[in-house]
Scaffold this active site. Sequence first.
Site, PDB file in Angstrom:
ATOM      1  N   HIS A   1      51.747  92.555  79.336  1.00  0.00           N
ATOM      2  CA  HIS A   1      52.458  91.949  78.208  1.00  0.00           C
ATOM      3  C   HIS A   1      52.960  93.002  77.229  1.00  0.00           C
ATOM      4  O   HIS A   1      52.410  94.103  77.124  1.00  0.00           O
ATOM      5  CB  HIS A   1      51.544  90.962  77.475  1.00  0.00           C
ATOM      6  CG  HIS A   1      50.335  91.605  76.853  1.00  0.00           C
ATOM      7  ND1 HIS A   1      50.385  92.291  75.658  1.00  0.00           N
ATOM      8  CD2 HIS A   1      49.051  91.678  77.273  1.00  0.00           C
ATOM      9  CE1 HIS A   1      49.184  92.753  75.364  1.00  0.00           C
ATOM     10  NE2 HIS A   1      48.354  92.395  76.329  1.00  0.00           N
TER      11      HIS A   1
ATOM     12  N   GLU B   1      42.718  88.799  79.843  1.00  0.00           N
ATOM     13  CA  GLU B   1      42.247  90.142  79.545  1.00  0.00           C
ATOM     14  C   GLU B   1      40.726  90.192  79.658  1.00  0.00           C
ATOM     15  O   GLU B   1      40.044  89.159  79.615  1.00  0.00           O
ATOM     16  CB  GLU B   1      42.698  90.527  78.127  1.00  0.00           C
ATOM     17  CG  GLU B   1      42.225  91.879  77.613  1.00  0.00           C
ATOM     18  CD  GLU B   1      42.668  93.055  78.461  1.00  0.00           C
ATOM     19  OE1 GLU B   1      42.176  93.176  79.609  1.00  0.00           O
ATOM     20  OE2 GLU B   1      43.471  93.873  77.982  1.00  0.00           O
TER      21      GLU B   1
END
Length: 206
Positions: A10, A88
């Site tokens: 990202h 994550e």
Amino acid sequence: MSGTLILVRHGQSEWNLKNLFTGWRDPGLSELGHEEATSAGRKIKDRGLRPDIAFTSVLSRAKVTNTHILEVLGLPALETIEDVALNERDYGDLSGLNKDDARKKWGEEQVHIWRRSYDIPPPGGESLRDTGARVWPYYLREILPQVLRGKTVLVSAHGNSLRSLAMVLDGLSGEEIVKMEIATGVPIVYRLNPDSTVASKEILEG
């Protein structure tokens, strides 16, 4: 030759900008992060790549990155599968803390061990090994079959979830993978053989 796997970390998040441990917390992209995500889309488009399906985590910074990429590619309605398995690494008690403040609280060496060791988790969180234990099985079960059907698959996720994939795809050790840097908004393109091994790897930096 089988299919193509495109991995994108990202764009920069607001918390990356503020030097905070993010993990499963859900800040949005910074202004630069939006630009990086759009740039990733352009790089993919310039290579003539066109995803058939997309995967992302459930965290907004990855989802918005995916959205920007698909908009640039003219594929805003492309099927996108969101799953917590691609989230994550969970930084546990470090989540939301400034990295410098964490060093003051626990000591620079201890924080470095938590950040850069393969199998030592921070309090209440995950190690990179733990992250891989959820990411890799998901890849084998959901993502790889799409690639082996000859599809081009886009995965918009996070530094450590993508490290977990790269570790196996690139044949790296735990010691090697913790040193690997994955830049925000820079697509990594793997072309896979029919036996799921890597035929080629290209980082779209230009």
